[in-house]
Write a protein that holds these residues in place. Structure first.
Motif, mmCIF file in Angstrom:
data_model
loop_
_atom_site.group_PDB
_atom_site.id
_atom_site.type_symbol
_atom_site.label_atom_id
_atom_site.label_comp_id
_atom_site.label_asym_id
_atom_site.label_seq_id
_atom_site.Cartn_x
_atom_site.Cartn_y
_atom_site.Cartn_z
ATOM 1 N N VAL A 164 48.087 -9.877 -25.982
ATOM 2 C CA VAL A 164 48.193 -8.466 -25.594
ATOM 3 C C VAL A 164 46.969 -7.704 -26.105
ATOM 4 N N ALA A 165 46.547 -8.002 -27.334
ATOM 5 C CA ALA A 165 45.364 -7.347 -27.898
ATOM 6 C C ALA A 165 44.114 -7.693 -27.094
ATOM 7 N N LEU A 166 44.012 -8.931 -26.633
ATOM 8 C CA LEU A 166 42.867 -9.322 -25.801
ATOM 9 C C LEU A 166 42.816 -8.489 -24.529
ATOM 10 N N PHE A 167 43.946 -8.359 -23.853
ATOM 11 C CA PHE A 167 43.970 -7.582 -22.613
ATOM 12 C C PHE A 167 43.727 -6.099 -22.873
ATOM 13 N N PHE A 168 44.161 -5.592 -24.016
ATOM 14 C CA PHE A 168 43.887 -4.199 -24.349
ATOM 15 C C PHE A 168 42.388 -3.995 -24.586
ATOM 16 N N VAL A 169 41.769 -4.901 -25.329
ATOM 17 C CA VAL A 169 40.324 -4.794 -25.584
ATOM 18 C C VAL A 169 39.543 -4.930 -24.281
ATOM 19 N N LEU A 170 39.992 -5.825 -23.403
ATOM 20 C CA LEU A 170 39.319 -5.961 -22.108
ATOM 21 C C LEU A 170 39.385 -4.672 -21.303
ATOM 22 N N SER A 171 40.444 -3.901 -21.474
ATOM 23 C CA SER A 171 40.550 -2.638 -20.738
ATOM 24 C C SER A 171 39.589 -1.576 -21.274
ATOM 25 N N LEU A 172 39.120 -1.750 -22.494
ATOM 26 C CA LEU A 172 38.188 -0.783 -23.084
ATOM 27 C C LEU A 172 36.737 -1.073 -22.713
ATOM 28 N N ILE A 173 36.458 -2.290 -22.284
ATOM 29 C CA ILE A 173 35.103 -2.708 -21.928
ATOM 30 C C ILE A 173 34.890 -2.459 -20.441
ATOM 31 N N PRO A 174 33.765 -1.829 -20.060
ATOM 32 C CA PRO A 174 33.509 -1.671 -18.619
ATOM 33 C C PRO A 174 33.482 -3.030 -17.927
ATOM 34 N N PHE A 175 34.169 -3.141 -16.829
ATOM 35 C CA PHE A 175 34.322 -4.355 -16.035
ATOM 36 C C PHE A 175 35.139 -5.435 -16.760
ATOM 37 N N GLY A 176 35.677 -5.157 -17.927
ATOM 38 C CA GLY A 176 36.473 -6.135 -18.664
ATOM 39 C C GLY A 176 37.772 -6.477 -17.957
ATOM 40 N N GLY A 177 38.318 -5.512 -17.249
ATOM 41 C CA GLY A 177 39.551 -5.755 -16.505
ATOM 42 C C GLY A 177 39.384 -6.771 -15.400
ATOM 43 N N LEU A 178 38.155 -6.945 -14.914
ATOM 44 C CA LEU A 178 37.918 -7.963 -13.891
ATOM 45 C C LEU A 178 38.126 -9.359 -14.479
ATOM 46 N N TYR A 179 37.668 -9.552 -15.709
ATOM 47 C CA TYR A 179 37.916 -10.821 -16.384
ATOM 48 C C TYR A 179 39.408 -10.965 -16.689
ATOM 49 N N GLY A 180 40.042 -9.872 -17.074
ATOM 50 C CA GLY A 180 41.479 -9.886 -17.309
ATOM 51 C C GLY A 180 42.255 -10.258 -16.054
ATOM 52 N N ASP A 181 41.801 -9.761 -14.901
ATOM 53 C CA ASP A 181 42.438 -10.110 -13.637
ATOM 54 C C ASP A 181 42.312 -11.607 -13.375
ATOM 55 N N LYS A 182 41.159 -12.166 -13.693
ATOM 56 C CA LYS A 182 40.952 -13.609 -13.521
ATOM 57 C C LYS A 182 41.925 -14.395 -14.404
ATOM 58 N N LEU A 183 42.095 -13.953 -15.654
ATOM 59 C CA LEU A 183 43.034 -14.615 -16.561
ATOM 60 C C LEU A 183 44.478 -14.477 -16.066
ATOM 61 N N LEU A 184 44.818 -13.292 -15.564
ATOM 62 C CA LEU A 184 46.174 -13.077 -15.049
ATOM 63 C C LEU A 184 46.443 -13.935 -13.822
ATOM 64 N N LYS A 185 45.436 -14.071 -12.968
ATOM 65 C CA LYS A 185 45.594 -14.897 -11.777
ATOM 66 C C LYS A 185 45.878 -16.348 -12.183
ATOM 67 N N ARG A 186 45.166 -16.820 -13.200
ATOM 68 C CA ARG A 186 45.388 -18.184 -13.682
ATOM 69 C C ARG A 186 46.791 -18.315 -14.289
ATOM 70 N N ASP A 187 47.229 -17.309 -15.048
ATOM 71 C CA ASP A 187 48.583 -17.342 -15.625
ATOM 72 C C ASP A 187 49.647 -17.360 -14.534
ATOM 73 N N GLU A 188 49.440 -16.565 -13.488
ATOM 74 C CA GLU A 188 50.399 -16.541 -12.387
ATOM 75 C C GLU A 188 50.479 -17.906 -11.708
#
Length: 114
Positions: free
Chosen positions: A75-99
């Motif tokens: 959860v902390a990783l995804f929160f930190v990714l939301s603070l970094i510009p374009f970090g959510g794009l990497y988070g989306d990639k991780l979420l896609k893999r989890d799904e």
């Protein structure tokens, strides 16, 4: 994975890309306009839109944390990714893999039952 967990993950994926793009696209663009032209009135609504997307992202992240029973580290990783510009794009990639992994696990469970 049950349907509530899957839908929570999907909602988080849906908001992660707009939230990731809202900082560079809205705020940096608005700041450039403010500094190079006389257009000062765009920053408050653009900032509010970015803030709204961020708050929705955090709410959806907390929902996933509760329903998917993620560890605090993830959860902390995804929160930190939301603070970094374009970090959510990497988070989306991780979420896609989890799904994808969770779909495979669910299919394996179904095949084991049969």
């Amino acid at each position: 994975m049950d349907i509530k967990t899957a839908s929570a993950l999907h909602r988080l994926r849906l908001i992660s890309v707009p939230e990731a793009l809202s900082f560079p696209a809205l705020l940096i663009f608005g700041s450039l306009l403010k500094r190079t032209t006389d257009i000062d009135y765009l920053m408050p609504p653009l900032g509010a839109l970015h803030g709204f997307l961020f708050v929705i992202y955090v709410i959806f992240l907390l929902d996933v944390w509760h329903k998917a029973k993620w560890p605090l580290k993830k959860v902390a990783l995804f929160f930190v990714l939301s603070l970094i510009p374009f970090g959510g794009l990497y988070g989306d990639k991780l979420l896609k893999r989890d799904e994808a992994d969770s779909v495979l696990a669910a299919r394996a469970r179904e095949a084991a039952k049969a």
